[in-house]
Write an enzyme that holds these catalytic residues in place. Structure first.
Site, mmCIF file in Angstrom:
data_model
loop_
_atom_site.group_PDB
_atom_site.id
_atom_site.type_symbol
_atom_site.label_atom_id
_atom_site.label_comp_id
_atom_site.label_asym_id
_atom_site.label_seq_id
_atom_site.Cartn_x
_atom_site.Cartn_y
_atom_site.Cartn_z
ATOM 1 N N GLY A 277 0.785 -1.218 0.000
ATOM 2 C CA GLY A 277 0.000 0.000 0.000
ATOM 3 C C GLY A 277 0.818 1.270 0.000
ATOM 4 N NE ARG B 130 6.854 -11.859 -12.585
ATOM 5 C CZ ARG B 130 8.109 -11.573 -12.892
ATOM 6 N NH1 ARG B 130 8.540 -10.329 -12.784
ATOM 7 N NH2 ARG B 130 8.938 -12.505 -13.300
ATOM 8 C CB ALA B 131 3.200 -4.825 -9.538
ATOM 9 C CB SER C 91 2.469 -1.454 -6.000
ATOM 10 O OG SER C 91 3.154 -2.651 -6.332
ATOM 11 C CB THR D 295 10.287 -7.354 -3.973
ATOM 12 O OG1 THR D 295 9.868 -6.483 -2.922
ATOM 13 C CG2 THR D 295 11.763 -7.673 -3.789
ATOM 14 C CG ASP E 91 -6.087 -5.605 0.697
ATOM 15 O OD1 ASP E 91 -5.682 -6.759 0.885
ATOM 16 O OD2 ASP E 91 -5.344 -4.612 0.738
ATOM 17 C CB SER F 285 -1.840 -14.249 1.031
ATOM 18 O OG SER F 285 -0.890 -13.944 0.043
ATOM 19 C CE LYS G 94 -2.560 -3.615 0.743
ATOM 20 N NZ LYS G 94 -1.995 -4.949 0.425
#
Length: 502
Positions: free
Chosen positions: A179, A206-207, A210, A214, A267, A275, A299
């Protein structure tokens, strides 16, 4: 029992990219579909040799696909392990018994462990279409999951994927709940922690929403698509790694659940915890630090919300004997300057190389999180972890460890630069009163990030800074003029993206 030869069709590879969903195309006059009584949007079982998958069937009337052929998406083709000219047997998909449990969660109440296991197993086996997945994600998001349900979901996600055990009994890791644009602390933290001798096998995503994950950021500097065997080799050689989590096969249900959450803009805290922890536990981690940024456009919006999330994290982690430490951090503005894979990589390298112009906030936060891991793992006394992390960073040892890990993963590359750069300037003189994280992230994505690795934006101001009319607030980086025009229109329509007070 061997499939009936009368129900076989010749497979054609369509090159159709459908993400993870298996898609099959047949002619409207296909004799197999007529005999089986299947129609458009039916779920079918496709079998080739000893391998079966579930796919969604669509029909076409054009004659470019013959009546005795079946066209397959890349996902379906790979799932069946087909070669050109192979045959596929088509039958109705079996009923999905676990959908009863999804309906129960929607209308009646909670889920038992057996029910959760059944649902997750069906997701991993490909039985759920995106419609079924959307129903499940809605069912577990509309009403919060109980602590027990989060534990059940975490365990089911672990058990339906691969697991890794390391030679060391203590294995470190970190995660940020997200977030916040930028905030690319992971490569710096991993390099520092690995240099102390601790194992830190970092799997990253992966995104999702965003401008970069990373894995996207690290991919501009080294190879991240490693399998479990390669991951093991790199960690044994260097104590750490930076890899894309999906390639290792940890918690495979998570990939589909996140994909649907993203589409629905859901979310759920319970789903997030399942997760995160399922992937950490599956990767063999024993000691994990969780970063929870808090801010009005992050977030997590309030400290009270962060505290509630922290307590649930700790309760679920305890069920798996996982040592956890929560760090509630400042999420009022982006961390670092870059937003987008290459621009975030540039910030990471500046910190690791001890560049005098490196973003101070990214450096300090990375040291805070690295210090927290070192204290949690017993490498430093309470209150001394950050000082140890700083010694490793300023002494150049973190940079050398980073290069070592990159070399083991396939080599190190410098980040690329975008073709077009355009500053967005202050419309008036004043002070920076607020920065909207979400709108800045949106602008970076409209510029092309993360798909265009060099695209994104470069933030030039911080909260409280004084600016004069015409000073650059941020610089847009794009690969095409069209993207530049598009994102400039978005910025113009959202003047509060960075608020200037008098």
């Amino acid at each position: 029992m061997r499939p009936d030869s009368a129900n076989r069709l010749r497979a054609r590879r369509l090159g159709l990219q459908s993400q993870h969903e298996a898609i099959a195309l047949v002619h409207t006059d296909c004799p197999v579909c007529r005999s089986e009584g299947v129609s458009a949007h039916s779920r079918v079982r496709l079998t080739h040799g000893e391998t079966s998958i579930i796919a969604t069937l669509y029909q076409i009337s054009s004659d470019w696909l013959s009546r005795d052929s079946i066209g397959l998406s890349e996902s379906a083709w790979a799932g069946l392990g087909l070669a050109d000219g192979g045959e596929v047997h088509v039958t109705h998909a079996p009923p999905i018994a676990s959908l009863t449990h999804v309906r129960h969660r929607i209308f009646d109440g909670g889920l038992s462990e057996i029910q959760v296991q059944s649902i997750v197993a069906d997701i991993v086996n490909g039985a759920y279409s995106d419609i079924h997945l959307a129903a499940f994600v809605t069912a577990i998001s509309a009403r919060p999951l109980s602590k027990n349900e989060v534990v059940f979901l975490t365990r089911a996600m672990i058990e339906t994927g691969e697991r890794t055990q390391w030679s060391d009994s203590l294995v470190a890791d970190k995660h940020c709940v997200g977030g916040l644009p930028g905030n690319r602390t992971t490569p710096i933290v991993v390099a520092i922690v690995a240099e102390t001798g601790l194992l830190i096998p970092k799997t990253s995503s992966r995104a999702i929403t965003s401008p970069a994950g990373t894995a996207d950021t690290m991919e501009v500097m080294t190879r991240v698509n490693l399998d479990r065997e390669e991951m093991w080799r790199v960690v044994e050689e260097t104590n750490g790694c930076f890899i894309w989590g999906d390639g290792a096969g940890f918690s495979p249900a998570d990939t589909d659940i996140i994909r649907i959450e993203r589409a629905l803009n859901f979310d759920s805290p319970g789903v997030m915890i399942a997760s995160v922890l399922s992937k950490k536990i599956a990767a063999g981690s024993t000691h994990v630090v969780i970063d929870i940024p808090v801010g009005p456009t992050a977030k997590i919006r309030t400290t009270a919300e962060a505290e509630m999330l922290s307590q649930l994290f700790l309760k679920v982690a305890a069920a798996f004997s996982l040592e956890l430490r929560l760090e509630i951090t400042d999420g009022s503005q982006p961390v670092g300057r870059g937003m987008g894979p290459a621009l975030e990589a540039r910030d990471v390298l500046a910190v690791l190389r001890n560049d005098e112009n490196a973003p101070a906030d990214l450096r300090e936060k990375s040291l805070q999180l690295a210090g927290a891991i070192l204290e949690l793992a017993g490498k430093a006394a309470s209150g001394r972890g950050q000082a140890l992390a700083q010694d490793i960073l300023t002494g150049g040892r973190a940079w050398q460890r980073f290069l070592m890990i990159c070399k083991a993963q396939g080599g190190f590359l410098e980040p690329p630069s975008a073709r077009h750069q355009r500053p967005v300037c202050a419309p008036r003189t004043g002070r920076i009163g607020s920065i909207d994280n979400r709108k800045l992230a949106r602008a970076a994505k409209l510029a092309g990030a993360p798909d265009d690795k060099a695209a994104g934006l470069d933030l030039k101001v911080r909260l409280g800074d004084s600016v004069r009319q015409g000073d650059p607030l941020f610089v847009l980086h794009t690969e095409t003029i069209g993207e530049l025009t598009y994102v400039l229109d978005y910025v113009e329509a959202n003047p509060d993206i960075i608020e200037i007070t008098h």
